[in-house]
Every structure is written in C-alpha cells, then in structure tokens.
Design an enzyme around this catalytic site. Sequence first.
Site, short mmCIF file in Angstrom:
data_model
loop_
_atom_site.label_atom_id
_atom_site.label_comp_id
_atom_site.label_asym_id
_atom_site.label_seq_id
_atom_site.Cartn_x
_atom_site.Cartn_y
_atom_site.Cartn_z
N GLU A 94 0.83 -1.20 0.00
CA GLU A 94 0.00 0.00 0.00
C GLU A 94 0.87 1.26 0.00
OE1 GLU A 94 -2.25 -2.97 2.72
OE2 GLU A 94 -0.22 -2.67 1.95
N CYS A 151 -2.52 -3.92 7.15
CA CYS A 151 -2.08 -4.15 8.52
C CYS A 151 -2.39 -2.93 9.39
CB CYS A 151 -0.59 -4.49 8.57
SG CYS A 151 0.49 -3.12 8.09
N TRP A 206 23.39 -38.62 -12.29
CA TRP A 206 22.27 -37.72 -12.05
C TRP A 206 21.08 -38.24 -12.85
CZ3 TRP A 206 22.74 -34.41 -8.26
CH2 TRP A 206 23.99 -33.91 -7.92
N GLY A 242 15.59 -38.97 1.33
CA GLY A 242 15.32 -40.17 0.55
C GLY A 242 13.89 -40.65 0.71
N ALA A 283 12.47 -42.97 2.46
CA ALA A 283 11.94 -43.23 3.80
C ALA A 283 11.42 -41.95 4.44
CB ALA A 283 13.02 -43.87 4.67
N GLY A 297 8.43 -40.63 2.50
CA GLY A 297 7.28 -41.48 2.81
C GLY A 297 6.70 -41.21 4.18
N SER A 298 7.54 -40.87 5.15
CA SER A 298 7.05 -40.57 6.50
C SER A 298 6.20 -39.30 6.50
CB SER A 298 8.22 -40.43 7.47
OG SER A 298 8.90 -41.66 7.64
#
Length: 370
Positions: free
Chosen positions: A57, A80, A175, A303, A305, A308-309
């Site tokens: 603003e 704000c 890669w 990685g 694991a 995935g968690s």
Amino acid sequence: MPTRRADESRFMRRALQLAARGRGYVEPNPLVGCVVVRRGRVIGEGYHERFGGPHAEVEALRECGGRARGATVYVTLEPCCFHGKTPPCTDALMAAGVGRVVAAMRDPNPRVAGRGLRLLRRAGIATEVGLLAAEAAALNAPFAKLMKERRPWVILKWAQSLDGKIATHTRDSKWITDETMRAHAHRTRGRVDGVIVGSGTVLADDPLLTCRVGRPRRVATRIVLDTKLRTPAACRLVRTAGEIPTWVFCGLRAPWLRSRTLESAGCVVRRVPLAAGGSGLDLPAVLDVLAQAEMTNVLVEGGGALLGSFFDQQLADEAQVYVAPRLIGGREAPGALQGRGIERVGESVLLREAQPRRLGAGWLWQGRLL
C-alpha cells in the site's frame, strides 16, 4: 462495455500479479500487491518486495504522488494495523484520504484479523472484502498455515525416472535429471526457509544443500533429521555450519558428546521425542520447532523413507516432482515414497492444480496435496 465488477476484478488481478513478484516463500510475511484507481484509471501500483521493506500500500500510494484522495485501493490482503518493521498501512491509507479499500481476503494474522478493515471504516473509508478471495488465499496459503496452524508449509521434492525410481538398485542417483532441472531445483532452495534431509542422505551423499544458481532470495537453513546423531563432523554440512545455518534434530537420548562436537562446529542441535513406536523422530514436533523459528516454507529433499514418512503422516502440503525421460528398472531400486502408503487406489492422493511443465529434457509436476 465492461461492467464495473469486471473492471474491479481486472484491477484485483493486477494486484495479484504484483503480489506474485514477491513470490519466493520468503520470511513469515504474506505476498501482497496493491493497485490505486481513480476515475477508472490506475494511478499507483506497488507490492511487498522484501521483509522489512515498505508494504504494498505504501509503495502504491508513493507512486500516486498525492493524487490518492478519494481513490479506490485494491489490495490482495487486508491492510495491517500494527507497528512491526514498518508503520501500519491503515495509517498511510487514512493519511492519503482514500475513499474506498477493496481487499481480496482478511489477514489471518491474529494481530490483524479484521481490525484493519474496522479501523478504516471508523475513519469513514468504505471497505469490501472477498473479491478474488480464492486466488488470494492460494497465493498466501503458506503464510495462512503458519498463522493459523503454527506449522510451516511442507514441500516434498524428488527427482525420478519415468518408471518411478529415485535411484538404481545400488543406490546410485547421480544424475537422474539434467542440468536444467537441477538448476530449477537449486532456485527453489533459494526461496525457502529450510531444506530437510535425513542422516542417511548425509552419510550417502555428503550434500551441501545450498542454492548454487543465480542470486538466492535467502539462505535456507540446512536441517538434518538424525535420531542417533550419526552426522559426521567431517561432512560438508558441519564444516560449513559456521557460514550457513545448520540445524540437527536428534532424539532425547542421543549422545551428548556428539551434540557438543556438532555445536562446537556451529551447528544448532535440537532434541525432540521419537515417533510413536520409536521409529524415527516425531515429525510434528520437528515442524513445531521450525514454526517457532518463523519458518514459513520448508523443502523436504530426503530419501524415500523420509519422504514417505511425511506423506504417511499427512504432513505435506505440496509436491515438486522432476521426471526424467529415463528407465531404470529393478525390483530393488527405490521409489520416492517408501512409507506405509495407501491400501486402495481410491484412497490415493491427487495433486491439485498440477500441470506438467516441460523442463530441460524432462518434466516438472508441481501441485498441492489433497
């Protein structure tokens, strides 16, 4: 002839475009754009470019050069109303004598949360909220999550082959993607508050986890999840901890001598409880600590694991997947999400607003998790 509402939507879309210029997952601040309109013509524009700098603003009013009296202000977020790094935007709007303020959404910050609009109304300035609210909410979803849930926005990132492998059966991964895709991934690192990996990645790859392309918007904190403090003192993360913020999370019973060694090298060591069942760290507890440090966005690069968690515990908000035109094969070659996973295809998670983008020799899939 365009209708007034169509014109108003056009002005707000311009404000959203301006706000996106500050996009970068940077600091615990929202992305805000502002357009000042008088008699149907734009007389001022601005956006919040950097943490601690003038708000949108103020920038837009400055561009008006004193012509804002009676004008309409289109802003992507409620102005704000408190002193922070800068004075309240409500004060600037009232001093400029604007006639009307149209905000796309209310500010989820509890210090504002409607107070800014009420102050403007008490000063005789007409207000409206809700124009293109969905677009504004999508733009500021990470900020809103931090304000409402006190958790950072979590982005899962990985590179994979067409057949879904993130490494070969020998765990070689360098890669999978080409230089163009890797440069894009580096630029993402340069826009987040933190980059998270597990200790397995540190031991296997000895990464730096820095942005080494262009000029990063910020230097992300490197975050290692290391239950037993296996991170070697000789690894590159530890050796550069005095120059680049490096945090290591460990379990409550991790060896104190190892933590002192890491701390003496410049690392910050944080102890959190183990997850239920004792398998790894309590990830919600880790995210709580990061939120206390006002981290708005974190990138999980670990990685399969670790990825995935986060997926299994429904802690991720977004996925950024680089797909290379390669076939790796192999029953033992790992995929990206190696947690428990879902039981039925009908329960699978869809990427929302995801469109494939050609990037180098491959593609980038980026979207939000439902």
